[in-house]
Design an enzyme around this catalytic site. Structure first.
Site, PDB file in Angstrom:
ATOM      1  N   ARG A 160      -6.027 -14.225   9.551  1.00 44.53           N
ATOM      2  CA  ARG A 160      -4.807 -13.396   9.666  1.00 44.53           C
ATOM      3  C   ARG A 160      -3.733 -14.069  10.518  1.00 44.53           C
ATOM      4  O   ARG A 160      -2.952 -13.399  11.202  1.00 44.53           O
ATOM      5  CB  ARG A 160      -5.104 -12.015  10.271  1.00 44.53           C
ATOM      6  CG  ARG A 160      -6.115 -11.196   9.537  1.00 44.53           C
ATOM      7  CD  ARG A 160      -5.619 -10.690   8.184  1.00 44.53           C
ATOM      8  NE  ARG A 160      -6.670  -9.903   7.577  1.00 44.53           N
ATOM      9  CZ  ARG A 160      -7.651 -10.409   6.836  1.00 44.53           C
ATOM     10  NH1 ARG A 160      -7.686 -11.718   6.580  1.00 44.53           N
ATOM     11  NH2 ARG A 160      -8.574  -9.638   6.336  1.00 44.53           N
ATOM     12  N   SER A 232      -5.599  -1.467   8.897  1.00 42.12           N
ATOM     13  CA  SER A 232      -6.473  -1.626  10.073  1.00 42.12           C
ATOM     14  C   SER A 232      -5.609  -1.796  11.308  1.00 42.12           C
ATOM     15  O   SER A 232      -4.821  -2.739  11.397  1.00 42.12           O
ATOM     16  CB  SER A 232      -7.349  -2.864   9.930  1.00 42.12           C
ATOM     17  OG  SER A 232      -8.118  -2.743   8.763  1.00 42.12           O
ATOM     18  N   GLU A 328      -4.185  -5.177  15.686  1.00 40.67           N
ATOM     19  CA  GLU A 328      -3.885  -6.187  14.658  1.00 40.67           C
ATOM     20  C   GLU A 328      -2.412  -6.028  14.252  1.00 40.67           C
ATOM     21  O   GLU A 328      -1.747  -6.973  13.845  1.00 40.67           O
ATOM     22  CB  GLU A 328      -4.790  -5.946  13.442  1.00 40.67           C
ATOM     23  CG  GLU A 328      -4.558  -6.915  12.319  1.00 40.67           C
ATOM     24  CD  GLU A 328      -5.613  -6.867  11.226  1.00 40.67           C
ATOM     25  OE1 GLU A 328      -6.805  -6.622  11.519  1.00 40.67           O
ATOM     26  OE2 GLU A 328      -5.238  -7.087  10.068  1.00 40.67           O
TER      27      GLU A 328
HETATM   28  C1  LIG Z   1      -2.956   0.718   3.721  1.00 40.72           C
HETATM   29  C2  LIG Z   1      -2.894  -0.718   4.197  1.00 40.72           C
HETATM   30  C3  LIG Z   1      -3.903  -1.599   3.867  1.00 40.72           C
HETATM   31  C4  LIG Z   1      -3.859  -2.929   4.289  1.00 40.72           C
HETATM   32  N1  LIG Z   1      -4.875  -3.759   3.930  1.00 40.72           N
HETATM   33  C5  LIG Z   1      -4.832  -5.065   4.287  1.00 40.72           C
HETATM   34  C6  LIG Z   1      -5.879  -5.969   3.881  1.00 40.72           C
HETATM   35  O1  LIG Z   1      -6.826  -5.601   3.187  1.00 40.72           O
HETATM   36  N2  LIG Z   1      -5.785  -7.266   4.271  1.00 40.72           N
HETATM   37  C7  LIG Z   1      -4.730  -7.728   5.027  1.00 40.72           C
HETATM   38  O2  LIG Z   1      -4.715  -8.926   5.337  1.00 40.72           O
HETATM   39  N3  LIG Z   1      -3.739  -6.896   5.417  1.00 40.72           N
HETATM   40  C8  LIG Z   1      -3.753  -5.593   5.075  1.00 40.72           C
HETATM   41  N4  LIG Z   1      -2.747  -4.744   5.466  1.00 40.72           N
HETATM   42  C9  LIG Z   1      -1.669  -5.245   6.336  1.00 40.72           C
HETATM   43  C10 LIG Z   1      -0.387  -5.653   5.579  1.00 40.72           C
HETATM   44  O3  LIG Z   1      -0.393  -5.158   4.275  1.00 40.72           O
HETATM   45  C11 LIG Z   1      -0.210  -7.165   5.537  1.00 40.72           C
HETATM   46  O4  LIG Z   1      -0.163  -7.690   6.839  1.00 40.72           O
HETATM   47  C12 LIG Z   1       1.078  -7.576   4.786  1.00 40.72           C
HETATM   48  O5  LIG Z   1       1.082  -8.964   4.531  1.00 40.72           O
HETATM   49  C13 LIG Z   1       2.371  -7.191   5.511  1.00 40.72           C
HETATM   50  O6  LIG Z   1       3.414  -7.362   4.594  1.00 40.72           O
HETATM   51  P1  LIG Z   1       4.839  -6.759   4.837  1.00 40.72           P
HETATM   52  O7  LIG Z   1       5.733  -7.270   3.755  1.00 40.72           O
HETATM   53  O8  LIG Z   1       4.768  -5.314   4.981  1.00 40.72           O
HETATM   54  O9  LIG Z   1       5.243  -7.467   6.203  1.00 40.72           O
HETATM   55  P2  LIG Z   1       5.763  -6.810   7.572  1.00 40.72           P
HETATM   56  O10 LIG Z   1       4.751  -5.859   8.078  1.00 40.72           O
HETATM   57  O11 LIG Z   1       7.153  -6.318   7.387  1.00 40.72           O
HETATM   58  O12 LIG Z   1       5.797  -8.091   8.506  1.00 40.72           O
HETATM   59  C14 LIG Z   1       4.593  -8.702   8.910  1.00 40.72           C
HETATM   60  C15 LIG Z   1       4.915  -9.995   9.687  1.00 40.72           C
HETATM   61  O13 LIG Z   1       5.495 -10.956   8.817  1.00 40.72           O
HETATM   62  C16 LIG Z   1       6.804 -11.339   9.267  1.00 40.72           C
HETATM   63  N5  LIG Z   1       7.615 -11.546   8.061  1.00 40.72           N
HETATM   64  C17 LIG Z   1       7.741 -10.710   7.010  1.00 40.72           C
HETATM   65  N6  LIG Z   1       8.465 -11.277   6.023  1.00 40.72           N
HETATM   66  C18 LIG Z   1       8.824 -12.503   6.485  1.00 40.72           C
HETATM   67  C19 LIG Z   1       9.590 -13.598   5.947  1.00 40.72           C
HETATM   68  N7  LIG Z   1      10.088 -13.561   4.711  1.00 40.72           N
HETATM   69  N8  LIG Z   1       9.769 -14.688   6.717  1.00 40.72           N
HETATM   70  C20 LIG Z   1       9.243 -14.757   7.970  1.00 40.72           C
HETATM   71  N9  LIG Z   1       8.494 -13.784   8.527  1.00 40.72           N
HETATM   72  C21 LIG Z   1       8.304 -12.674   7.786  1.00 40.72           C
HETATM   73  C22 LIG Z   1       7.265 -10.204  10.163  1.00 40.72           C
HETATM   74  O14 LIG Z   1       8.213 -10.635  11.129  1.00 40.72           O
HETATM   75  C23 LIG Z   1       5.945  -9.791  10.801  1.00 40.72           C
HETATM   76  O15 LIG Z   1       5.620 -10.696  11.841  1.00 40.72           O
HETATM   77  C24 LIG Z   1      -2.766  -3.396   5.059  1.00 40.72           C
HETATM   78  C25 LIG Z   1      -1.721  -2.510   5.385  1.00 40.72           C
HETATM   79  C26 LIG Z   1      -1.779  -1.181   4.954  1.00 40.72           C
HETATM   80  C27 LIG Z   1      -0.644  -0.257   5.278  1.00 40.72           C
END
Ligand SMILES: Cc1cc2nc3c(=O)[nH]c(=O)nc-3n(C[C@H](O)[C@H](O)[C@H](O)COP(=O)(O)OP(=O)(O)OC[C@H]3O[C@@H](n4cnc5c(N)ncnc54)[C@H](O)[C@@H]3O)c2cc1C
Length: 339
Positions: A160, A232, A328
């Site tokens: 991660r 999580s 996390e």
């Molecule tokens: C119901 C649920 C289930 C989940 N299950 C999992 C799972 O099974 N496995 C898992 O690994 N994660 C899981 N996650 C966590 C999440 O989905 C991931 O971390 C996902 O990649 C976050 O994507 P996001 O677009 O929402 O990013 P954000 O939450 O908006 O950002 C996450 C990070 O990435 C950075 N970021 C975002 N976009 C960019 C960009 N273009 N350039 C530079 N930095 C950027 C942000 O600054 C931040 O540090 C889950 C979340 C939820 C709500």
């Protein structure tokens, strides 16, 4: 004055505002925003906000969001295909595209919320697969408007984590990701729950694997569209063998995973459940009743409510087990981004 609502941009569904919100549709548009001085400090680049917790109700800064879309085949041969995907493509739309095209590699990562750029930042993972396994390179633009393509090795991926999560890379924006996928069937079925869910399938297909992953996830995790959450909330703590042995003597049924000769991982969800938190709430913030690792917004919770619940859970776990569990989820303050 409260300017831009981020309510639709965080899966906890918190009522948060920011000074500025900038969206761009191409690398050139992003570079233009930078050269015009519109990306003012502090700034935060978000995807769908599915791994973020805004701890206050106002972000005093600029929030950036990529709308770079497009899934383009770069090259292919008999066995593999290389695809370029815009950072703003919804991750699960890309997974769905791969399954429809018959490309193997990301089906186990079905239904993970978020966008493709963030997937490469976070090194998302599920059911024995991490996204780094299929990444070839990551396109970026930095705060000086400079473009750079990082090879997968340069991204320094681990659990991660990636180079892009390091404070030194805070001003590096991911604009696109190149993946290599297989055209030849290659399933990863190392997870018992997934194998079991597929045990009735006569012929294993990509769609069957995706459907099974979706089924399992829906049975365990709350849908952010219905109940605000960020998946999580805590990381599974890794403890020394000495600490694990002491705990095992007290709790012989404690689940654990071997990490290496010195260390053992304990599921944070189990620790939280043992403290009696599963299904309990503090105001409008609660520990999800089907999975204690997930904190939820029952409706109308503030970031401070979620923080208070998280702190209470951490304290209980520490008091009972002597283990400090860490979030996390990324905590975002009023302009300070901290992890
Ligand atoms: C119901 C649920 C289930 C989940 N299950 C999992 C799972 O099974 N496995 C898992 O690994 N994660 C899981 N996650 C966590 C999440 O989905 C991931 O971390 C996902 O990649 C976050 O994507 P996001 O677009 O929402 O990013 P954000 O939450 O908006 O950002 C996450 C990070 O990435 C950075 N970021 C975002 N976009 C960019 C960009 N273009 N350039 C530079 N930095 C950027 C942000 O600054 C931040 O540090 C889950 C979340 C939820 C709500």
């Amino acid at each position: 004055m409260r300017k831009y609502s981020l309510r639709a941009h965080n899966t906890f569904g918190l009522d948060v505002f920011a000074d500025h919100f900038l969206e761009y549709h191409s690398e050139d548009e992003l570079r233009e925003l930078i050269s015009e001085g519109r990306v003012t400090v502090p700034f935060l680049h978000i995807g769908q906000g599915s791994n973020l917790l805004f701890t206050g109700d106002y972000y005093k800064g600029t929030v950036l969001h990529s709308c770079i879309r497009g899934i383009t085949v770069v090259s292919e041969d008999e066995n593999t295909v290389c695809v370029h995907v815009g950072a703003g493509v919804v991750w699960d739309d890309f997974v769905c595209h791969c399954v429809t095209k018959g490309w193997y590699g990301v089906e186990n990562l079905s239904l993970i919320p978020g966008e493709t750029g963030a997937a490469a930042v976070q090194n998302i993972g599920a059911y024995g697969v991490e996204v780094k396994d299929v990444i070839v390179s990551v396109d970026t633009v930095d705060l000086n408007g400079r473009k750079r393509v990082y090879s997968v090795d340069e991204c320094c991926y681990s659990y991660r984590h990636s180079l892009f999560k390091e404070p030194s890379s805070k001003s590096v924006f991911v604009t696109g990701v190149q993946f290599r996928l297989n055209k030849i069937p290659r399933f990863v079925l190392t997870y018992g729950a997934l194998r079991e869910a597929l045990s009735d399938e006569k012929t294993l297909t990509l769609q069957a694997v995706r459907d099974a992953v979706v089924r399992i996830r829906r049975s365990k995790l709350p849908d952010p569209a219905v109940c605000g959450n960020a998946g999580s909330f805590f990381m599974n703590p890794i403890v020394s063998r000495a600490c694990w042995q002491k705990l095992l003597a007290l709790y012989p049924y404690m689940p654990y995973y071997e990490v290496d000769a010195e260390r053992v991982k304990i599921p944070a969800g189990w620790l939280i459940e043992q403290c009696g938190w599963k299904g309990r709430s503090l105001g409008q913030a609660a520990v999800y009743d089907k999975q204690a690792l997930v904190l939820v917004n029952l409706g109308g919770a503030t970031g401070a409510d979620i923080v208070a619940l998280a702190k209470a859970v951490q304290d209980s776990v520490y008091q009972k087990f002597g283990i400090s569990i860490q979030p996390e989820v990324l905590f975002v303050g009023d302009g300070m981004k901290t992890e």
